[in-house]
Scaffold this active site. Structure first.
Site, PDB file in Angstrom:
ATOM      1  N   HIS A   1      -0.263  -0.992  15.455  1.00 16.91           N
ATOM      2  CA  HIS A   1      -0.397   0.399  14.950  1.00 16.91           C
ATOM      3  C   HIS A   1      -2.014   0.779  14.361  1.00 16.91           C
ATOM      4  O   HIS A   1      -2.294   1.501  13.841  1.00 16.91           O
ATOM      5  CB  HIS A   1       0.417   0.678  13.879  1.00 16.91           C
ATOM      6  CG  HIS A   1      -0.134  -0.106  12.513  1.00 16.91           C
ATOM      7  ND1 HIS A   1      -0.198   0.234  11.155  1.00 16.91           N
ATOM      8  CD2 HIS A   1      -0.007  -1.597  12.271  1.00 16.91           C
ATOM      9  CE1 HIS A   1      -0.474  -0.458  10.591  1.00 16.91           C
ATOM     10  NE2 HIS A   1      -0.342  -1.606  11.009  1.00 16.91           N
TER      11      HIS A   1
ATOM     12  N   HIS B   1       0.609  -1.243   0.075  1.00 17.81           N
ATOM     13  CA  HIS B   1      -0.087   0.073   0.085  1.00 17.81           C
ATOM     14  C   HIS B   1       0.791   1.269  -0.046  1.00 17.81           C
ATOM     15  O   HIS B   1       0.817   2.043   0.750  1.00 17.81           O
ATOM     16  CB  HIS B   1      -1.226  -0.152   1.060  1.00 17.81           C
ATOM     17  CG  HIS B   1      -0.856  -0.205   2.440  1.00 17.81           C
ATOM     18  ND1 HIS B   1       0.197   0.131   3.114  1.00 17.81           N
ATOM     19  CD2 HIS B   1      -1.180  -1.225   3.432  1.00 17.81           C
ATOM     20  CE1 HIS B   1       0.504  -0.190   4.457  1.00 17.81           C
ATOM     21  NE2 HIS B   1      -0.557  -1.122   4.564  1.00 17.81           N
TER      22      HIS B   1
ATOM     23  N   ASP C   1      -3.431  -8.630   6.236  1.00 22.85           N
ATOM     24  CA  ASP C   1      -1.877  -9.293   5.848  1.00 22.85           C
ATOM     25  C   ASP C   1      -1.852 -10.327   7.011  1.00 22.85           C
ATOM     26  O   ASP C   1      -1.142 -11.212   6.713  1.00 22.85           O
ATOM     27  CB  ASP C   1      -0.816  -8.480   5.572  1.00 22.85           C
ATOM     28  CG  ASP C   1      -0.661  -7.387   6.834  1.00 22.85           C
ATOM     29  OD1 ASP C   1      -1.548  -7.026   7.131  1.00 22.85           O
ATOM     30  OD2 ASP C   1       0.483  -7.102   7.098  1.00 22.85           O
TER      31      ASP C   1
ATOM     32  N   TYR D   1      11.283   0.077   7.655  1.00 28.86           N
ATOM     33  CA  TYR D   1       9.995  -0.255   8.075  1.00 28.86           C
ATOM     34  C   TYR D   1       9.364   0.537   9.265  1.00 28.86           C
ATOM     35  O   TYR D   1       8.300   1.078   9.187  1.00 28.86           O
ATOM     36  CB  TYR D   1      10.103  -1.883   8.844  1.00 28.86           C
ATOM     37  CG  TYR D   1       8.802  -2.359   9.167  1.00 28.86           C
ATOM     38  CD1 TYR D   1       8.138  -3.374   8.429  1.00 28.86           C
ATOM     39  CD2 TYR D   1       8.130  -1.837  10.593  1.00 28.86           C
ATOM     40  CE1 TYR D   1       6.985  -4.050   8.737  1.00 28.86           C
ATOM     41  CE2 TYR D   1       7.302  -2.750  10.978  1.00 28.86           C
ATOM     42  CZ  TYR D   1       6.621  -3.881  10.177  1.00 28.86           C
ATOM     43  OH  TYR D   1       5.333  -4.647  10.596  1.00 28.86           O
TER      44      TYR D   1
ATOM     45  N   GLU E   1      -5.619  -6.368  10.546  1.00 30.59           N
ATOM     46  CA  GLU E   1      -5.160  -5.863   9.308  1.00 30.59           C
ATOM     47  C   GLU E   1      -4.977  -7.319   8.280  1.00 30.59           C
ATOM     48  O   GLU E   1      -4.410  -8.165   8.865  1.00 30.59           O
ATOM     49  CB  GLU E   1      -3.879  -5.133   9.285  1.00 30.59           C
ATOM     50  CG  GLU E   1      -3.494  -4.413   7.720  1.00 30.59           C
ATOM     51  CD  GLU E   1      -2.575  -3.336   7.853  1.00 30.59           C
ATOM     52  OE1 GLU E   1      -1.878  -2.975   8.729  1.00 30.59           O
ATOM     53  OE2 GLU E   1      -2.632  -2.425   6.747  1.00 30.59           O
TER      54      GLU E   1
ATOM     55  N   HIS F   1      -3.777  -8.921  15.415  1.00 27.33           N
ATOM     56  CA  HIS F   1      -3.810  -7.583  14.819  1.00 27.33           C
ATOM     57  C   HIS F   1      -4.827  -8.043  13.414  1.00 27.33           C
ATOM     58  O   HIS F   1      -4.716  -9.070  12.866  1.00 27.33           O
ATOM     59  CB  HIS F   1      -2.796  -7.302  14.256  1.00 27.33           C
ATOM     60  CG  HIS F   1      -2.737  -5.999  13.217  1.00 27.33           C
ATOM     61  ND1 HIS F   1      -3.459  -4.865  13.431  1.00 27.33           N
ATOM     62  CD2 HIS F   1      -1.644  -5.609  12.291  1.00 27.33           C
ATOM     63  CE1 HIS F   1      -3.287  -4.000  12.398  1.00 27.33           C
ATOM     64  NE2 HIS F   1      -2.172  -4.522  11.912  1.00 27.33           N
TER      65      HIS F   1
ATOM     66  N   ASP G   1       3.145  -6.580  14.277  1.00 25.07           N
ATOM     67  CA  ASP G   1       3.756  -5.745  13.289  1.00 25.07           C
ATOM     68  C   ASP G   1       5.060  -5.142  14.070  1.00 25.07           C
ATOM     69  O   ASP G   1       5.842  -4.751  13.181  1.00 25.07           O
ATOM     70  CB  ASP G   1       3.063  -4.428  12.766  1.00 25.07           C
ATOM     71  CG  ASP G   1       2.070  -4.918  11.726  1.00 25.07           C
ATOM     72  OD1 ASP G   1       2.491  -5.832  10.877  1.00 25.07           O
ATOM     73  OD2 ASP G   1       0.940  -4.338  11.503  1.00 25.07           O
TER      74      ASP G   1
ATOM     75  N   HIS H   1       6.413  -9.733  10.501  1.00 20.08           N
ATOM     76  CA  HIS H   1       6.974  -9.523   9.012  1.00 20.08           C
ATOM     77  C   HIS H   1       8.369  -9.755   9.122  1.00 20.08           C
ATOM     78  O   HIS H   1       9.184  -9.228  10.105  1.00 20.08           O
ATOM     79  CB  HIS H   1       6.795  -8.189   8.380  1.00 20.08           C
ATOM     80  CG  HIS H   1       5.424  -7.966   8.285  1.00 20.08           C
ATOM     81  ND1 HIS H   1       4.702  -8.529   7.268  1.00 20.08           N
ATOM     82  CD2 HIS H   1       4.602  -6.902   8.877  1.00 20.08           C
ATOM     83  CE1 HIS H   1       3.343  -8.109   7.068  1.00 20.08           C
ATOM     84  NE2 HIS H   1       3.259  -6.998   8.104  1.00 20.08           N
TER      85      HIS H   1
HETATM   86 FE1  FEO Z   1      -0.470  -3.713  10.240  1.00 17.82          FE
HETATM   87 FE2  FEO Z   1       1.511  -6.079   8.888  1.00 17.82          FE
HETATM   88  O1  FEO Z   1      -0.173  -5.196   9.395  1.00 17.82           O
END
Ligand code: FEO
Length: 381
Positions: free
Chosen positions: A144, A24, A82, A191, A80, A78, A163, A224
């Site tokens: 976040h 994104h 992903d 990051y 989100e 989380h 994250d 990640h």
């Molecule tokens: Fe906030 Fe890796 O997603």
């Protein structure tokens, strides 16, 4: 799948996204991973899932270790997508699993995927006993997203902070002692700069809170990239330094140009600052990714931004840069603005207004030059 073991019966079951280059807007030149973890005990827990397009691989990785139907818990640190968009598929197979999430996480799961989950909410300090192991939860709102939380495996001292402490870095290796440390820190810095930069005060408070809870991880397993096991204190200290915007005697010049005039100004500023012993990074938009520019800004003392005037306003690449930069709210920096124009001007004035509105410390006035800086066109590109 080769088993990747963090500790006895604690496994990485995530996936590597070698090909992603745009997360994104964040340019992920080295790809990424979506990390999920499986803990086998009297009860079995899956910590996080992966991006939907990789759900088949996740399910295979789980079923290499346990019968997916027998999962007892699916922890959603989380929501989100992903990390959570495989949840519906996993939960469909793990019919008896309880989904664990924060209160805001529960809301977000329902709002993303519907109400058909058996969700148990947890708060900071709550624990679940798996058998020999204990999972302790720490809410981390706005780190976040509002729903974010960390999971800590108490006995093995493994922190799974989703994250936080991550990097977008695809690799066949999983641990920090197996990869190039410079590449790892470069990606960890990028990051932080591109995702977590505005959250500095929250981050330092959260780290203190975690320490006060007696959490002292020997392994940090983010959602990640690479898992920190050789020296997790190093990335924690880096986060503390970044959150304070520790800076050095470094100037970042960001600019774009139409017919070379703003380019000439940028080079003159670069030469002047370098002659005073300042480290200068000159970054032309359309030749440089904004992702990399924001990373360079993280530890800079000053940023100067140059734009030619187009249609009485800011050149589009600079407008996009300023939108991202002001959103990330870098602190402890002096900002300056310059540019060239043909008749009415407007770019420098508009950039200064944008920066002041964002609360930046702006050095005024900006520098504007009509047409060509020394009245002489030279081919510079
Ligand atoms: Fe906030 Fe890796 O997603």
């Amino acid at each position: 799948m080769n088993k990747v073991t963090l500790a006895e019966n604690i496994y990485w079951v995530g996936v590597v996204d070698w090909n992603i280059r745009d997360f994104h807007g964040y340019v992920t030149k080295r790809g990424s991973t979506y990390n999920a973890y499986l803990i086998r005990d009297e009860k079995t827990a899956l910590v996080d899932t992966v991006k939907y397009s990789f759900s088949g691989e996740l399910l295979r990785n789980i079923s290499d270790l346990v019968d997916t139907q027998n999962l007892d818990y699916i922890i959603v640190n989380h929501v989100e997508m992903d990390h959570s968009s495989s949840l519906p598929l996993v939960a469909k197979q793990a019919k008896n699993a309880t989904v664990i999430a924060s209160e805001k996480g529960k809301d977000a799961i329902i709002e993303h995927y519907g109400p058909e989950f058996n969700i148990q909410t947890v708060k900071t300090g709550d624990e679940i006993q798996l058998g020999k192991r204990t999972l302790r939860f720490v809410e981390a709102p706005m780190l976040h997203w509002p729903d974010s939380m960390f999971t800590y495996v108490v006995e093995e001292r493994i922190l799974m902070p989703n994250d936080a402490f991550g990097q977008h870095l695809a690799s066949s290796q999983r641990f920090d002692d197996e990869v190039d440390p410079h590449v790892l820190m470069e990606e960890a810095t990028t990051y932080y700069a591109n995702i977590l930069m505005p959250l500095g005060p929250l981050i330092s408070r959260k780290i203190q809170e975690v320490v006060n809870m007696g959490i002292s991880p020997t392994v940090i397993a983010p959602s990640h990239g690479i898992i920190w096991r050789s020296n997790p204190g190093k990335i924690i200290q880096s986060y503390l330094d970044w959150s304070k915007f520790k800076s050095k005697n470094k100037l970042v010049i960001v600019f774009d140009t139409m017919w070379g005039s703003t380019d000439k100004m940028a080079r003159a500023i670069c030469e002047g600052a370098a002659s005073e012993g300042v480290e200068v990074i000159l970054m032309k938009l359309r030749s440089t990714e904004i992702t990399d520019i924001l990373t360079e800004i993280l530890d800079a003392k000053a940023v100067v931004v140059g734009s030619p005037t187009l249609n009485n306003s800011i050149f589009p690449t600079l407008a996009a840069f300023l939108t991202l930069a002001t959103g990330l709210k870098p602190k402890n920096k002096q900002w300056g603005f310059f540019g060239s124009y043909g008749w009415g001007g407007g770019a420098v004035r508009n950039m200064i207004e944008t920066a002041k509105k964002a609360g930046f410390e702006v050095h005024e006035p900006g520098i504007e030059v009509k047409y060509v800086p020394d009245g002489r066109f030279e081919k510079v590109f």
